[in-house]
Design a protein around this motif. Structure first.
Motif, mmCIF file in Angstrom:
data_model
loop_
_atom_site.group_PDB
_atom_site.id
_atom_site.type_symbol
_atom_site.label_atom_id
_atom_site.label_comp_id
_atom_site.label_asym_id
_atom_site.label_seq_id
_atom_site.Cartn_x
_atom_site.Cartn_y
_atom_site.Cartn_z
ATOM 1 N N ASP A 245 -16.127 -1.603 -0.867
ATOM 2 C CA ASP A 245 -15.157 -1.833 0.006
ATOM 3 C C ASP A 245 -13.956 -2.079 -0.668
ATOM 4 O OD1 ASP A 245 -14.305 -2.695 2.794
ATOM 5 O OD2 ASP A 245 -13.960 -4.422 1.542
ATOM 6 N N THR A 246 -14.250 -2.987 -1.944
ATOM 7 C CA THR A 246 -13.041 -3.537 -2.684
ATOM 8 C C THR A 246 -12.422 -2.524 -3.343
ATOM 9 O OG1 THR A 246 -14.087 -5.598 -3.086
ATOM 10 C CG2 THR A 246 -12.435 -4.967 -4.490
ATOM 11 N N ILE A 247 -13.103 -1.386 -4.003
ATOM 12 C CA ILE A 247 -12.517 -0.549 -4.717
ATOM 13 C C ILE A 247 -11.781 0.539 -3.807
ATOM 14 C CG2 ILE A 247 -13.088 1.513 -5.862
ATOM 15 C CD1 ILE A 247 -15.429 0.372 -7.070
ATOM 16 N N VAL A 248 -12.193 0.884 -2.589
ATOM 17 C CA VAL A 248 -11.485 1.533 -1.495
ATOM 18 C C VAL A 248 -10.139 0.995 -1.151
ATOM 19 C CG1 VAL A 248 -11.722 2.904 0.405
ATOM 20 C CG2 VAL A 248 -13.462 3.057 -1.023
ATOM 21 N N ASN A 249 -10.448 -0.175 -0.769
ATOM 22 C CA ASN A 249 -9.365 -0.666 -0.056
ATOM 23 C C ASN A 249 -8.121 -1.089 -1.084
ATOM 24 O OD1 ASN A 249 -9.480 -1.359 2.999
ATOM 25 N ND2 ASN A 249 -11.412 -1.714 2.324
ATOM 26 N N GLU A 250 -8.425 -1.310 -2.258
ATOM 27 C CA GLU A 250 -7.558 -1.522 -3.448
ATOM 28 C C GLU A 250 -6.707 -0.304 -3.381
ATOM 29 O OE1 GLU A 250 -9.370 -3.183 -6.924
ATOM 30 O OE2 GLU A 250 -9.356 -5.309 -5.898
ATOM 31 N N ALA A 251 -7.307 0.696 -3.615
ATOM 32 C CA ALA A 251 -6.926 2.028 -3.740
ATOM 33 C C ALA A 251 -5.823 2.231 -2.661
ATOM 34 C CB ALA A 251 -7.736 3.255 -3.900
ATOM 35 N N ALA A 252 -6.373 2.252 -1.274
ATOM 36 C CA ALA A 252 -5.632 2.543 0.027
ATOM 37 C C ALA A 252 -4.237 1.677 -0.181
ATOM 38 C CB ALA A 252 -6.518 2.258 0.970
ATOM 39 N N ALA A 253 -4.496 0.370 -0.365
ATOM 40 C CA ALA A 253 -3.281 -0.531 -0.241
ATOM 41 C C ALA A 253 -2.303 0.074 -1.465
ATOM 42 C CB ALA A 253 -3.795 -1.852 -0.519
ATOM 43 N N ALA A 254 -2.787 0.484 -2.664
ATOM 44 C CA ALA A 254 -1.843 0.920 -3.581
ATOM 45 C C ALA A 254 -1.204 2.216 -3.256
ATOM 46 C CB ALA A 254 -2.417 0.854 -5.019
ATOM 47 N N GLY A 255 -1.530 2.963 -2.311
ATOM 48 C CA GLY A 255 -1.045 4.306 -1.667
ATOM 49 C C GLY A 255 -1.561 5.352 -2.529
ATOM 50 N N THR A 256 -2.674 5.339 -3.110
ATOM 51 C CA THR A 256 -3.087 6.229 -4.211
ATOM 52 C C THR A 256 -4.001 7.149 -3.636
ATOM 53 O OG1 THR A 256 -4.850 4.868 -5.189
ATOM 54 C CG2 THR A 256 -2.673 4.879 -6.275
ATOM 55 N N VAL A 257 -4.487 6.876 -2.399
ATOM 56 C CA VAL A 257 -5.420 7.834 -1.826
ATOM 57 C C VAL A 257 -5.153 7.746 -0.197
ATOM 58 C CG1 VAL A 257 -7.369 7.451 -3.419
ATOM 59 C CG2 VAL A 257 -7.246 5.847 -1.302
ATOM 60 N N ALA A 258 -5.539 9.002 0.274
ATOM 61 C CA ALA A 258 -5.238 8.993 1.778
ATOM 62 C C ALA A 258 -6.665 8.864 2.554
ATOM 63 C CB ALA A 258 -4.698 10.248 2.201
ATOM 64 N N VAL A 259 -7.176 8.682 3.606
ATOM 65 C CA VAL A 259 -7.999 8.301 4.280
ATOM 66 C C VAL A 259 -8.234 9.098 5.567
ATOM 67 C CG1 VAL A 259 -8.777 6.018 3.208
ATOM 68 C CG2 VAL A 259 -7.541 6.110 5.384
ATOM 69 N N PRO A 260 -9.555 9.511 6.007
ATOM 70 C CA PRO A 260 -9.404 10.114 7.333
ATOM 71 C C PRO A 260 -9.071 8.965 8.466
ATOM 72 C CG PRO A 260 -11.616 10.577 6.126
ATOM 73 C CD PRO A 260 -10.790 9.544 5.455
ATOM 74 N N GLU A 261 -8.349 9.377 9.555
ATOM 75 C CA GLU A 261 -7.804 8.591 10.507
ATOM 76 C C GLU A 261 -8.632 7.608 11.196
ATOM 77 O OE1 GLU A 261 -3.915 11.055 11.959
ATOM 78 O OE2 GLU A 261 -5.779 11.565 12.785
ATOM 79 N N ILE A 262 -9.867 8.119 11.346
ATOM 80 C CA ILE A 262 -11.002 7.300 12.276
ATOM 81 C C ILE A 262 -11.326 6.203 11.363
ATOM 82 C CG2 ILE A 262 -11.412 9.288 13.623
ATOM 83 C CD1 ILE A 262 -14.157 9.401 12.126
ATOM 84 N N LEU A 263 -11.004 5.816 10.100
ATOM 85 C CA LEU A 263 -11.581 4.800 9.445
ATOM 86 C C LEU A 263 -10.563 3.777 9.204
ATOM 87 C CD1 LEU A 263 -13.115 6.647 6.167
ATOM 88 C CD2 LEU A 263 -14.204 5.814 8.223
ATOM 89 N N VAL A 264 -9.406 3.786 9.843
ATOM 90 C CA VAL A 264 -8.259 2.715 9.713
ATOM 91 C C VAL A 264 -8.588 1.859 10.749
ATOM 92 C CG1 VAL A 264 -5.804 2.312 9.747
ATOM 93 C CG2 VAL A 264 -6.684 4.414 8.774
ATOM 94 N N THR A 265 -8.629 0.443 10.411
ATOM 95 C CA THR A 265 -9.260 -0.549 11.354
ATOM 96 C C THR A 265 -7.954 -1.142 12.102
ATOM 97 O OG1 THR A 265 -8.757 -2.297 9.891
ATOM 98 C CG2 THR A 265 -10.996 -0.985 9.782
ATOM 99 N N SER A 266 -8.103 -1.600 13.146
ATOM 100 C CA SER A 266 -7.024 -2.726 13.840
ATOM 101 C C SER A 266 -6.232 -3.584 12.889
ATOM 102 C CB SER A 266 -7.489 -3.261 15.016
ATOM 103 O OG SER A 266 -8.502 -4.194 14.663
ATOM 104 N N ASP A 267 -6.909 -3.879 11.659
ATOM 105 C CA ASP A 267 -6.330 -4.806 10.890
ATOM 106 C C ASP A 267 -5.725 -4.101 9.535
ATOM 107 O OD1 ASP A 267 -9.351 -6.692 11.137
ATOM 108 O OD2 ASP A 267 -7.324 -6.932 12.359
#
Length: 291
Positions: free
Chosen positions: A162-184
């Motif tokens: 969870d930490t690894i994935v969210n750090e990469a997503a926050a840095a904008g280095t990866v794109a994720v499937p739309e259904i994985l984006v939470t309300s937060d």
């Protein structure tokens, strides 16, 4: 005439008396606004005050109020959260490739939408090079699929993934499937890992997950109403988005898997512009599955 003169003279005496006998308040002036409300001038006003997250959440969920002076209804300002980059890769395809890379028997890799788009771009650049002689190199980028494969091979815990994935997503280095984006505005790694486990069980000969027995009694935010039609009565289900929800999580909550997230999205297209745009407090229609 004499009476008028006497009256004016007495009025002048009263005014003078008020001025002479008024208490002296040197250094203690009171400032008031245009409505006469006293203003404390000792309070320092600054524009650099920032509300904490709890205050922002409270403001976002505050009910409508009426201004006592103007009589106008004042709606709380909507606060949008930052969200990770997304692409149109289906989570089921990405999960399939993770299992294939990890060596699950009978699982064959498939071409995801993002891979197809990247290949198309590469072909276009190759055509330009052939026509002009100018070479363009398509920059390599990290993928969520590669991050998850590396983490699972390394035996990382769910919390670490969870930490690894969210750090990469926050840095904008990866794109994720739309259904994985939470309300937060986070990546729902619980849904990501749950889907990997579910597909691994099915690939190993196990049964698909059963549809959960959900009701307002055991599911927070759920509401059921009965709508009378001309010939029969139908049950309508609604769900209010909670903090941390993603569309994938809601699909698992009501249908046992992510398979039917698109049915939820289609039923709520008037409210959702895309699957990653859910917000806390939205009231979604939960469709009934056909037999």
């Amino acid at each position: 005439m004499i009476r008028t003169t006497v009256a004016l003279f007495l009025f002048a005496i009263v005014i003078c008396g008020l001025i002479v006998f008024r208490p002296f308040t040197e250094g203690e002036e009171t400032t008031a606004d245009r409505l006469g409300t006293p203003i404390d001038t000792d309070v320092e006003v600054t524009r650099s005050v920032t509300a904490d997250l709890a205050t922002l959440k409270e403001a976002a969920s505050a009910p409508l109020t009426t201004n006592a002076v103007t009589g106008l209804v004042e709606a709380p300002r909507r606060i949008d959260v930052a969200r990770p980059n997304t692409d149109d890769t289906r989570l089921s395809d990405m999960t399939n490739n993770v299992l294939a890379e990890l060596g699950f028997a009978g699982v064959q890799a498939v071409t995801t939408n993002s891979q197809a788009q990247r290949q198309s771009t590469s072909d276009i650049l190759a055509g330009i090079e052939a026509a002009t002689g100018h070479r363009s190199v398509l920059e390599e980028s990290e993928t969520l699929e590669a991050i998850v494969i590396a983490a699972l091979r390394a035996g990382e815990t769910d919390e670490r993934i969870d930490t690894i994935v969210n750090e990469a997503a926050a840095a904008g280095t990866v794109a994720v499937p739309e259904i994985l984006v939470t309300s937060d505005g986070r990546v729902d790694t619980h849904v990501l890992l749950n889907n990997i486990v579910t597909q691994a069980q099915i690939a190993s000969g196990g049964a698909a997950p059963a549809i959960p027995d959900v009701s307002p009694d055991n599911t927070e935010g759920m509401e059921v109403r009965f709508v009378q039609r001309a010939t029969d009565e139908v049950q309508a289900r609604f769900y209010t988005v909670q903090s941390g929800d993603s569309l994938g999580a809601i699909s698992i909550k009501f249908f046992g898997s992510i398979e039917h997230y698109d049915a939820i999205f289609e039923a709520n297209k008037g409210l959702l512009s895309s699957p990653d745009r859910i917000r806390v407090g939205q009231r979604l229609v939960i469709p009934q599955l056909d037999a």
